[in-house]
Every structure is written in C-alpha cells, then in structure tokens.
Scaffold this motif. Structure first.
Motif, mmCIF file in Angstrom:
data_model
loop_
_atom_site.group_PDB
_atom_site.id
_atom_site.type_symbol
_atom_site.label_atom_id
_atom_site.label_comp_id
_atom_site.label_asym_id
_atom_site.label_seq_id
_atom_site.Cartn_x
_atom_site.Cartn_y
_atom_site.Cartn_z
ATOM 1 N N LYS A 132 18.885 12.001 13.137
ATOM 2 C CA LYS A 132 19.219 10.587 13.389
ATOM 3 C C LYS A 132 18.557 10.072 14.664
ATOM 4 N N ASN A 133 18.488 10.918 15.691
ATOM 5 C CA ASN A 133 17.866 10.471 16.943
ATOM 6 C C ASN A 133 16.361 10.278 16.768
ATOM 7 N N LEU A 134 15.755 11.113 15.934
ATOM 8 C CA LEU A 134 14.327 10.958 15.641
ATOM 9 C C LEU A 134 14.082 9.616 14.957
ATOM 10 N N VAL A 135 14.899 9.296 13.959
ATOM 11 C CA VAL A 135 14.756 8.025 13.248
ATOM 12 C C VAL A 135 14.904 6.860 14.218
ATOM 13 N N ASN A 136 15.926 6.934 15.041
ATOM 14 C CA ASN A 136 16.187 5.871 16.009
ATOM 15 C C ASN A 136 15.012 5.713 16.978
ATOM 16 N N GLY A 137 14.543 6.831 17.525
ATOM 17 C CA GLY A 137 13.482 6.771 18.524
ATOM 18 C C GLY A 137 12.150 6.309 17.957
ATOM 19 N N VAL A 138 11.778 6.853 16.803
ATOM 20 C CA VAL A 138 10.488 6.501 16.206
ATOM 21 C C VAL A 138 10.448 5.025 15.823
ATOM 22 N N LEU A 139 11.495 4.535 15.174
ATOM 23 C CA LEU A 139 11.476 3.141 14.723
ATOM 24 C C LEU A 139 11.585 2.165 15.889
ATOM 25 N N ARG A 140 12.353 2.520 16.922
ATOM 26 C CA ARG A 140 12.402 1.647 18.097
ATOM 27 C C ARG A 140 11.028 1.574 18.785
ATOM 28 N N ASN A 141 10.384 2.715 18.912
ATOM 29 C CA ASN A 141 9.046 2.731 19.504
ATOM 30 C C ASN A 141 8.050 1.958 18.646
ATOM 31 N N LEU A 142 8.235 2.039 17.339
ATOM 32 C CA LEU A 142 7.351 1.306 16.440
ATOM 33 C C LEU A 142 7.458 -0.194 16.694
ATOM 34 N N GLY A 143 8.682 -0.670 16.888
ATOM 35 C CA GLY A 143 8.874 -2.082 17.193
ATOM 36 C C GLY A 143 8.204 -2.480 18.496
ATOM 37 N N ARG A 144 8.296 -1.613 19.496
ATOM 38 C CA ARG A 144 7.705 -1.921 20.801
ATOM 39 C C ARG A 144 6.173 -1.916 20.747
ATOM 40 N N GLN A 145 5.614 -1.007 19.951
ATOM 41 C CA GLN A 145 4.164 -0.823 19.927
ATOM 42 C C GLN A 145 3.491 -1.470 18.708
ATOM 43 N N ARG A 146 4.247 -2.253 17.989
ATOM 44 C CA ARG A 146 3.755 -2.829 16.731
ATOM 45 C C ARG A 146 2.379 -3.486 16.877
ATOM 46 N N ASP A 147 2.246 -4.422 17.796
ATOM 47 C CA ASP A 147 1.006 -5.186 17.900
ATOM 48 C C ASP A 147 -0.176 -4.287 18.250
ATOM 49 N N ALA A 148 0.030 -3.365 19.166
ATOM 50 C CA ALA A 148 -1.051 -2.471 19.580
ATOM 51 C C ALA A 148 -1.487 -1.567 18.427
ATOM 52 N N ILE A 149 -0.517 -1.068 17.675
ATOM 53 C CA ILE A 149 -0.834 -0.180 16.555
ATOM 54 C C ILE A 149 -1.589 -0.935 15.472
ATOM 55 N N LEU A 150 -1.076 -2.091 15.082
ATOM 56 C CA LEU A 150 -1.707 -2.853 14.003
ATOM 57 C C LEU A 150 -3.115 -3.291 14.365
ATOM 58 N N SER A 151 -3.325 -3.673 15.624
ATOM 59 C CA SER A 151 -4.652 -4.138 16.034
ATOM 60 C C SER A 151 -5.672 -3.006 16.038
ATOM 61 N N GLY A 152 -5.200 -1.763 16.108
ATOM 62 C CA GLY A 152 -6.106 -0.625 16.138
ATOM 63 C C GLY A 152 -6.322 0.035 14.793
ATOM 64 N N GLN A 153 -5.796 -0.562 13.727
ATOM 65 C CA GLN A 153 -5.912 0.041 12.395
ATOM 66 C C GLN A 153 -6.999 -0.634 11.558
ATOM 67 N N ASP A 154 -7.629 0.155 10.705
ATOM 68 C CA ASP A 154 -8.522 -0.371 9.672
ATOM 69 C C ASP A 154 -7.661 -0.483 8.418
ATOM 70 N N ALA A 155 -7.018 -1.624 8.256
ATOM 71 C CA ALA A 155 -5.994 -1.784 7.222
ATOM 72 C C ALA A 155 -6.523 -1.511 5.822
#
Length: 448
Positions: A132-155
């Motif tokens: 449960k802590n892994l799920v919480n941590g990963v998804l919270r970090n995903l929200g924080r880093q969303r823009d940076a991650i998406l901008s660096g992807q070849d969709a």
C-alpha cells in the motif's frame, strides 16, 4: 450532516467499484489475452458493477480505454518511479497502478482521488496490502512529476508495440507510422450509416456528413438512446467499413453473398440496396446479433452459419463481398487492446486462410460477376499481396479499378493500382476527435 456524510460515502463506494471493475478488465485483457469488447459488457453487468449508474459505467470505459491507448507511456512513467517490479503473486498491483496512472496523467480526475482509491484497492486485497505504501508513494510522485515525465516521452513510439511499429515503418515509412500512432491515442468518434436522408439525420443528431456519405458525431450517453436507433433509421459502422459494399454498385434484385458477415453492417448495406443477401459467418453467436440488428432495421437476409472453407452455395452469385478474417490492425482506433494481445505471428497463417477463401469465393461467382475483397488490416500481406496472387492464379480475372467519385471524391484513398486503401490518419478535421478512418483495403475483381 449525516445525510451529507452518507452521500459522500456512497460516491466513494461507487468510485471504488468503478476502479475495481477497470482493474478486472485490464487484467482479463492484458494477462489473459481476452478481447476488450468481449470482457467490457460482461464485467459491467456482473456483481456489484451491475449497480453502477451510467456516469460510473462511462468512467470505467474511459479509464480502460485510456490505460490501453496510453499503455506504453504509463508503463514507462511508472518504471521511472519504481526501483523494481512487484513479485508475480502481486501482479494485480500492475493494473491498480495503471488505472491510477491513467487518471493522473491523462484524465480530468483529481490526483488525490486517484491515489486514495488505488491505495484502498491494495489494502482490500491481502496479497497486495504490504504494497500500500508503494502504491501511495509512486502515484503521489507521479502527480508531482507528471509534466516533466510527459514532456520527456516519445508518446507515439511508446504506445505502439515493437512488432507493429516495425511493420508500419517498413510498409508506410516512419512518418506515417507516427501519424497512425497519434490517431490511435485518441478516442474515436461515432460513425453511422443511415438508411436515407443523411442531411436530415445529421441535423437531428448534431452530426457531420462525411464526403463518403457516413455521419460522424461525438455521442453523449448510450448509443441505443440516440434519436433514430430504436426505429432502425441507422446503424453504427466506421466510415471506412462502409465503403466496400458500395463498390458493388447497383445490386438491386441481384443475388449477393456477404461472406464473413458479422457484425452485420455490410449485410445491412446490401439488403438496404435491394439485394437478395446471403450472409455467411462461422460464428452462430455473432450471426444472432446480425439477425437482431436486421430485425431492428426492418431488413432481411438469408443467414447461414458455416465455415467458408467447408461450404458450397446452392447456386452461383451475381456479386460477392468477402470481408476476410485478418489481423485487424486497421481497427486499433476502436480496439486499443489489439496491439497488446497480438504479436504479428498470426499474420502468415491468416494470409494463407485469406488466399483460400478468396480462391473459393471466386469459384462461387457467375461469369462476369464481381467480388469485392476487403480486410480491416494495414498489412500488405493481407491486402495488396492477396489480390496480386489471385490475378496471377486465375486466367482472365481482372481488376476493375475504383474511382474517386465512388468514394466521395477522396482520391487519396485510391492506390496507383486502383484499389482502396484507407489509413488511420485519413480524413483529417480541425477537431482531432472528428478525424481519422479505420485502416481498410478493398479491391474489386471481375470473373471471366
């Protein structure tokens, strides 16, 4: 106050139920290789999911569609935030994280709701509770880093499996492969074929009339509640899928076969054009739906459940439409699960089956009769190569070239050989969701 708390609890419970159904569906599709269209409705009509209101049922469809259309990006994003994958016994965690990530990255859902419901799901399953802590941590970090991650992807590249991307690059070039993938990331519009008065129905439904004659709209609410559905004024059919039947021309009063007929859109077209239609398909269950649709439309056809490789008609036909079984890679817009359930290894065996079916079908034509051979595949082995082989094998067989005027003046849909080839990036519109076509190939051949 208690009433507000009760209402809030009900909403939370419905939200949790919707996410659980989405996880179940993704597991069935990606782990068990089941078709999304087979799983979706059965999952929504089983157990607690059957009590979901229309809004929550639509949410399930949206989450699953997004998770599959953006699967590559989601997998890449989660991989950046996880040091290692969960053990095999916790495989459902992958789907819980994917459902959460789809909402956080691509949907208009508050991050906190997506995270909270994902954690609640993990806690509810004993095998997943330790994570449960892994799920919480990963998804919270995903929200924080969303823009940076998406901008660096070849969709486009990430969302297309290697086997498919490599095939499309080889057949159509890297630029077109990228254009196909961009269209596949979008939820498609609804295309319909009307019995008559397309302009009138376009106005009633708020639709656009395409150059090919199909109507296109973005629906709100269940399709069967749209104006004209119950009275049989129209049926759902991608604009590209509606073209092959039209290539047979004036078939009123003629004996016409629709081979591999299910789901029945082409059968309806042929019957509406006044043909005496024999609709043949190997699946009795799918033919049942064809019969139901014809009944709603007030149309009739002879329905035959048979394997075409082991069937012979009582008499030859004036015309035949053969929509051969294929890899269906032209329909990824509407079937986002398809690339992830297949590997391309089936194309060789499908091509052999197509060749056999085309050979058989040609023998069932009257002299001078015409056949339209088509597939909803982008793979040349299942289209152009089949026609080249047939022309080489049968002396006197001739291609009758398709003219742009037969398909709404869309000359770019006609190949140099005079065949029809539609691509996902065709029929562009200022509004992205109103663009695109299924990938289809069709050729018209005349028997000597």
């Amino acid at each position: 106050m208690s009433s507000k708390r009760s209402q809030s609890a009900d909403l939370a419970q419905a939200g949790l139920a919707a996410r659980r159904v989405a996880v179940d569906i993704l597991e069935s599709v990606t782990d068990r290789g089941r078709r999304l269209e087979d799983v979706l409705e059965s999952a929504l009509n089983a157990g607690a999911a059957s009590a979901l209101i229309a809004k929550d049922r639509a949410l399930v469809r949206a989450i699953v569609g997004t998770a599959l259309r953006r699967k590559g990006q989601i997998t890449d994003a989660l991989g950046r935030l996880m040091k290692s994958r969960p053990p095999a016994k916790a495989h459902r965690l992958d789907h819980i994280l994917a459902v959460g990530a789809a909402q956080i990255l691509f949907m208009d859902v508050p991050d906190h709701a997506a995270v909270s419901l994902a954690v609640t799901q993990a806690v509810a399953e004993p095998r997943l509770r330790p994570f449960k802590n892994l799920v919480n941590g990963v998804l919270r970090n995903l929200g924080r880093q969303r823009d940076a991650i998406l901008s660096g992807q070849d969709a486009e590249r990430l969302n297309t499996p290697d086997w498919l991307w490599q095939r499309w690059e080889k057949a159509y070039g890297p630029e077109n492969a990228r254009r196909f993938a961009a269209m596949h990331a979008l939820e498609p519009s609804l295309d319909i074929t009307v019995r008559s008065d397309p302009g009138g129905w376009a106005e009633r439904l708020g639709a656009a009339v395409l150059p090919t004659g199909s109507l296109r709209l973005i629906p709100s609410g269940p399709i069967d509640r749209l104006d004209g559905f119950a009275e049989g004024a129209w049926w759902v059919q991608d604009a590209a899928a509606a073209l092959p039947a039209r290539l047979l021309g004036d078939i009123a009063g003629k004996r016409v076969a629709d081979l591999c007929a299910a789901p029945g859109g082409k059968t309806a077209q042929l019957a509406a054009a006044g043909a005496n239609v024999t609709a043949v398909d190997i699946s009795a269950a799918r033919l049942k739906r064809v019969e139901e649709n014809l009944a709603r439309l007030g149309l009739g056809a002879e329905i035959v459940a048979a394997d075409l490789t082991d069937w012979t008609p009582e008499a030859p036909f004036d015309a035949i439409l053969l929509d051969a079984p294929c890899s269906a890679t032209g329909t990824v817009r509407r079937h986002p699960d398809l690339p992830w359930r297949r590997s391309g290894t089936e194309i060789e065996s499908l091509a052999a089956l197509q060749a056999e079916m085309l050979r058989q079908a040609l023998s069932w034509l009257k002299p001078g009769g015409e056949i339209v051979y088509c597939t909803c595949s982008l793979e040349p082995e299942e289209g152009e190569a089949q026609v080249a082989r047939a022309l080489q094998e049968m002396p006197g067989l001739e291609r009758r070239p398709i003219e742009a005027g037969e398909i709404g003046g869309l000359a770019d849909l006609v190949t140099a050989d005079g065949d029809l080839r539609t691509l996902p990036c065709h029929l562009s519109s200022a509004e992205a969701r109103l663009s695109g076509l299924d990938g289809f190939f069709a050729a018209r051949l005349r028997r000597p």
